[in-house]
Scaffold this active site. Structure first.
Site, PDB file in Angstrom:
ATOM      1  N   ASP A   1       0.834  -1.202   0.000  1.00 43.72           N
ATOM      2  CA  ASP A   1       0.000   0.000   0.000  1.00 43.72           C
ATOM      3  C   ASP A   1       0.869   1.252   0.000  1.00 43.72           C
ATOM      4  OD1 ASP A   1       0.788  -0.652   2.665  1.00 43.72           O
ATOM      5  OD2 ASP A   1      -0.787   0.631   3.493  1.00 43.72           O
TER       6      ASP A   1
ATOM      7  N   GLU B   1       0.174  -1.045   5.997  1.00 41.31           N
ATOM      8  CA  GLU B   1       1.236  -0.377   6.735  1.00 41.31           C
ATOM      9  C   GLU B   1       1.024   1.125   6.802  1.00 41.31           C
ATOM     10  OE1 GLU B   1       4.965   1.446   7.923  1.00 41.31           O
ATOM     11  OE2 GLU B   1       3.900   1.793   6.046  1.00 41.31           O
TER      12      GLU B   1
END
EC number: 3.5.1.18
Length: 378
Positions: A70, A135
């Site tokens: 991400d 994250e």
């Protein structure tokens, strides 16, 4: 993708719009790549988060690369010199959201793994990947959930490299061998709302809290140590009032954060804050959010291999540091694993026109290969 260069792999990942918690097919592409190298792939989906646990080998020791697919939002796309989700080469740099944080690292590790497995097909131990799409978000359903799953079935990680962009001026100049802990407090000091012309009929929580906040800001929490600076306390948000100039507020909201060393614990800090607030006889509520304990890898095979591999590529030694923010390493270190962070230069991460030097990705792949070779080659 299997036979592509590190630059081409990085481009393919950057071109996927994986704004947290979206993965946008990045892990599927990685699974295909790793599967062709003999890895067993396991996708773990928790709520809105996609995670990958991929492992080659059944025995220990286990070397793990931890990372994330991400990225943070691009911000206004028209402010970028090149489209943020179209990887573009400009004067030796690869531009795009995630180029440095951390799709470049993913590409470098994939290439290093391919070259290592081809050269050492009967390597010792196991190579694993722990990849999440959580994250950059609330970090609730990502690495921490995967670690819980692994621990429940007694799968142990011995050595872990987190591919966060650790470098400052050139790739490999800094290795993060630890991180400070993080603790956030959300404080509400209660008063009595009223008219500013009649203060005797109200109780101003701003006035009540000023001395306590001043004491917190001036407090000395610890002296740090050889690896960590002293613990810091910072107020990040403070708010009171209705916006009107003639109303005494009824509540004061204060958000603050500790970045703390191994000299204290979250419980010690909570107790000290509570003691200070109580000493000032405040009427308050407080909510604590614990973001992770500090961790440190000061010796061991992983650190030796990392320092040796970097010096072999760069010709100069690296510098160890625990500065900066938190990473998912904080969820892995408590299992007993040796954990370090090694990745590209972090100068443009989360910024408009994020980019990475293409030559750095090639060197990073060489460093990762050198680490694998030092740890797992027969």
């Amino acid at each position: 993708m299997l036979n592509d260069s590190v630059i081409d792999i990085a481009k393919q990942l950057i071109n996927r719009r994986s704004v947290t918690p979206e993965d946008a097919g990045c892990q599927e592409a990685m699974c295909e790549f790793l599967g062709a190298l003999g890895f067993d792939n396991e996708t773990m989906v928790f709520e809105d988060t996609t995670n990958l646990w991929s492992r080659r080998g059944k025995e220990g020791p286990v070397f793990c690369f931890a990372g994330h697919t991400d990225v943070v939002p691009s911000g206004p796309e028209d402010a970028w010199k090149t489209p943020p989700f179209t990887a573009t080469e400009v004067n030796g740099y690869l531009h795009g959201r995630g180029a440095a944080d951390m799709k470049g690292s993913l590409a470098a590790m994939l290439v290093a793994t391919r070259e290592f497995v081809n050269q050492y097909p009967q390597h010792k131990g196991s190579i694993a990947y722990l990849i999440t799409s959580d994250e950059e978000g609330p970090f609730i359903n990502g690495t921490t959930r995967v670690i819980d799953t692994l621990e429940a079935r007694n799968e142990k990680i011995d050595w872990c490299i987190v591919g966060e962009p650790s470098s400052t001026d050139e790739v490999g100049d800094i290795v993060k061998n630890g991180r400070r802990g993080s603790l956030t407090g959300d404080l509400v000091v209660k008063g009595v709302q009223g008219h500013v012309a009649y203060p005797h009929l109200a109780k101003n929580p701003v006035h009540s809290a000023m001395a306590a906040l001043d004491e917190l800001a001036k407090s000395h929490w610890d002296n740090g140590n050889d690896f960590f600076p002293p613990t810091s306390f910072q107020i990040s948000n403070i708010h009171a009032g209705t916006g009107a100039g003639n109303v005494i507020p009824g509540e004061l909201h204060v958000c603050f954060n500790f970045r703390f060393s191994t000299e204290v614990t979250d419980q010690i800090l909570i107790e000290r804050v509570t003691t200070i607030l109580d000493a000032h006889e405040l009427d308050y509520d407080i909510k604590w959010t614990f973001n992770g304990q500090p961790f440190l890898t000061d010796t061991g095979a992983l650190l030796d291999a990392t320092q040796g591999a970097i010096e072999a590529v760069k010709g100069t030694p690296t510098v160890l540091s625990t500065a900066g923010g938190t990473s998912d390493g904080r969820f892995i270190a408590p299992t007993g694993a040796q954990v370090i962070e090694l990745g590209p230069v972090n100068a443009t991460i989360h910024k408009i026109d994020e980019c990475v030097k293409m030559a750095d990705l090639e060197q990073l792949a060489d460093m990762y290969f050198g680490i694998l070779e030092r740890l797992l080659a027969n």
